[in-house]
Write an enzyme that holds these catalytic residues in place. Structure first.
Site, mmCIF file in Angstrom:
data_model
loop_
_atom_site.group_PDB
_atom_site.id
_atom_site.type_symbol
_atom_site.label_atom_id
_atom_site.label_comp_id
_atom_site.label_asym_id
_atom_site.label_seq_id
_atom_site.Cartn_x
_atom_site.Cartn_y
_atom_site.Cartn_z
ATOM 1 N N ARG A 84 90.702 -15.775 54.858
ATOM 2 C CA ARG A 84 90.991 -14.879 53.730
ATOM 3 C C ARG A 84 90.151 -15.250 52.510
ATOM 4 N NH1 ARG A 84 97.168 -14.495 51.969
ATOM 5 N NH2 ARG A 84 96.701 -16.520 51.058
ATOM 6 N N LYS A 181 91.958 -11.848 47.012
ATOM 7 C CA LYS A 181 92.759 -12.839 46.273
ATOM 8 C C LYS A 181 91.920 -13.412 45.131
ATOM 9 C CE LYS A 181 96.126 -16.431 47.317
ATOM 10 N NZ LYS A 181 97.197 -15.887 46.511
ATOM 11 N N GLU A 214 104.230 -5.101 47.472
ATOM 12 C CA GLU A 214 104.507 -6.537 47.624
ATOM 13 C C GLU A 214 105.143 -7.043 46.335
ATOM 14 O OE1 GLU A 214 100.748 -8.636 48.062
ATOM 15 O OE2 GLU A 214 99.801 -7.300 46.624
HETATM 16 C C1 LIG Z 1 99.956 -11.059 45.789
HETATM 17 C C2 LIG Z 1 100.361 -11.907 46.952
HETATM 18 N N1 LIG Z 1 100.938 -11.329 48.021
HETATM 19 C C3 LIG Z 1 101.342 -12.063 49.087
HETATM 20 C C4 LIG Z 1 101.157 -13.431 49.124
HETATM 21 C C5 LIG Z 1 101.611 -14.223 50.328
HETATM 22 O O1 LIG Z 1 100.515 -14.792 50.994
HETATM 23 P P1 LIG Z 1 100.643 -16.168 51.793
HETATM 24 O O2 LIG Z 1 101.669 -15.949 52.837
HETATM 25 O O3 LIG Z 1 99.302 -16.377 52.372
HETATM 26 O O4 LIG Z 1 101.059 -17.198 50.831
HETATM 27 C C6 LIG Z 1 100.553 -14.074 48.036
HETATM 28 C C7 LIG Z 1 100.320 -15.521 48.046
HETATM 29 O O5 LIG Z 1 99.249 -15.959 48.282
HETATM 30 C C8 LIG Z 1 100.141 -13.290 46.920
HETATM 31 O O6 LIG Z 1 99.557 -13.877 45.865
#
Ligand SMILES: Cc1ncc(COP(=O)(O)O)c(C=O)c1O
Length: 330
Positions: A84, A181, A214
């Site tokens: 990612r 991200k 989300e």
């Molecule tokens: C906006 C957002 N959505 C979802 C997630 C969940 O991702 P992960 O399971 O990789 O921590 C995160 C965290 O990184 C995030 O910042």
């Protein structure tokens, strides 16, 4: 800052160091080791964990990051997080500061330098210093930074009683930015602050079509009335590594009778509100039930059995998922 404006001193290098140490003394942090490609090594004194202000990641948000978990002296699911990270770099037009293998090696060795066996590992890629313009400065060297720290902590109540959330009034990021991200978390920050101000635990983004998005730094998922574990599609939200792993593990819960199926699809808000269970999923929170959304109960208003079973599956995978754990050479 003190109430009265202090005289503006011209600082020497030692004064700057004293100032940075003073900052940390006033506000202790649990930052254990920090690698900076700009410094060419690792520091363990939090006062020295710094980035030049003219790095475009600082003043323009031209940077990306990711976070993996350190558990029992092993790094969990780092490859998924690196996938990612590299996808985010490509979408952000960031030049890789090193190869994937070199970055992985630096992450593992910075973790070893911290001496810590449990916590979180966050790493950033920056566009680099050199100007206050928008595009990278002439000769800018992309930066790579790794922080080993205690991780985010959440109240026990979130796990025992469940969370209360609200639909945010802030618009969701357009898909390109939501799936990347980057260090631009303004909507996420505003959403969480808005929820806290309302006496709630967090917010939920809804997209323009009325589908669930989300939360601030976590994904949202549901269990429908007929027992389907349902997760929003990843085309307009971040591909959570935890969600992706749980979607692989969840079919075991069909066999055990907890759920009737697993689906990744668009989830209209009205359907979502009728869910039997709603939960937050992410590397920091792991899995926690939402029991109230916009002041209305979800299911019977108590943490649900599927969220609990998913948390157990995840914890088991984090402890013993052999192909997903990297040993740290302390
Ligand atoms: C906006 C957002 N959505 C979802 C997630 C969940 O991702 P992960 O399971 O990789 O921590 C995160 C965290 O990184 C995030 O910042």
């Amino acid at each position: 800052m003190p109430a009265t404006t202090p005289t503006l001193r011209l600082l020497k290098a030692e004064d700057v160091l004293d100032g940075l140490r003073g900052l940390r003394a006033r506000q202790p942090v649990k930052f254990w080791a920090f690698y900076s490609s700009q410094l060419g090594g690792v520091v363990t004194d939090p006062a020295l964990m710094v980035i030049p202000f003219d790095d475009h990641m600082v003043h323009r948000g031209h940077g990306i990051f990711d976070t993996a978990t350190l558990i029992g002296g092993k790094i969990y699911d780092l490859e998924a997080h690196l996938d990612r990270f590299i996808r985010s770099a490509e979408r952000s037009n960031l030049q890789l500061p090193a190869s994937r293998e070199q970055m992985r090696d630096i992450i593992v060795r910075t973790t070893a330098a911290s001496g810590r066996r449990d916590g979180a590992i966050r790493y950033w890629m920056s566009s680099g210093p050199g100007s206050l313009e928008l595009s990278p400065a002439a000769g800018a060297e992309p930066g790579f930074f790794v922080m080993i720290f205690a991780g985010l902590s959440y109240p026990d109540r979130w796990y025992t009683e469940g969370l209360r959330v609200m639909t945010t009034t802030f618009p969701i990021k357009p898909p390109l930015y939501a799936i990347t991200k980057s260090t631009n978390y303004l909507p996420n920050v505003l959403m969480q602050m808005e929820a806290k101000k309302a006496g709630l635990d967090n917010g939920v983004f809804i997209d323009e079509a009325g589908h669930v998005g989300e939360s601030s730094n976590m994904n949202v998922a549901f269990v429908t009335r007929d027992g389907v574990f349902r997760h929003p599609k990843f085309d307009h939200i971040l591909s959570g590594c935890t969600s992706l792993r749980l979607l692989e593990l969840a079919p075991a819960l069909v066999q055990r009778g907890f759920i009737t199926g697993v689906e990744v699809c668009d989830i209209p808000v009205d359907e979502a509100r009728a869910a039997r269970e709603m939960m937050l999923i992410g590397s920091s929170i792991k899995v926690a039930s939402i029991v109230e959304w916009d002041r209305a109960r979800i299911g019977d208003g108590a943490p649900g059995p599927v969220a609990k079973a998913l948390l157990e599956l995840l914890e088991e995978d984090m402890r013993s998922g052999r192909d997903r754990l990297i040993d740290v050479p302390y």
